[in-house]
Design a protein around this motif. Structure first.
Motif: not given
Length: 151
Positions: A39, A41, A88, A91-92
């Protein structure tokens, strides 16, 4: 060759999804592609620190993958591929499905806790109508013996 795409993460249900994908691939002469998503973040730091963290995440993923890969090779005769993407998770996963035309089935493990099946299962089933492949959801509390009997 049809490939089963399975997501590698730190969840308990990931284990049953891995087992299911490997056993199905072995029985159908298919392959297994293991996708790990980092991710964004995790890298919201200074550039140098973010690069170190990214490399540490990749090393951890590769070590985790090797545990599953060894089991798949030794017990199922399947040699899995590892794909690492950043972004994300949902979506990946969808992008990987679209990017690799050999993927025939997405295999997800469902959690058994009070929080429900887990965020990936919840979000991806909402998108399932637009995916070009089916999703197989493997219950997280199935025993190894039950998994073997249904694959």
């Amino acid at each position: 060759m049809r490939k089963f795409l399975v997501v590698l993460d730190d969840s308990r249900e990931c284990l049953n999804a891995m087992r299911f994908a490997a056993m199905r691939a072995a029985h159908t002469r298919g392959g297994v592609e293991i996708l790990a998503v980092i991710p964004p973040e995790e890298f919201n730091h200074w550039i140098g620190v973010g690069d170190i963290m990214r490399e540490e995440s990749r090393e951890r993923i590769e070590a985790h993958f090797e545990v599953f890969a060894k089991w798949m090779r030794d017990k199922q005769g399947v040699d899995p591929e590892l794909v690492i993407r950043e972004g994300e998770p949902v979506s990946e996963i969808i992008s990987q499905v679209h990017d690799d035309p050999d993927i025939g089935v997405l295999v997800l493990g469902a959690g058994t806790g009070k929080k429900g099946p887990g965020p990936l299962v919840t979000q991806l089933t909402k998108n399932s109508g637009s995916l070009p492949i089916p999703i197989t959801i493997v219950p997280g509390d199935l025993s190894k013996e039950r998994l073997e009997s249904i694959t």
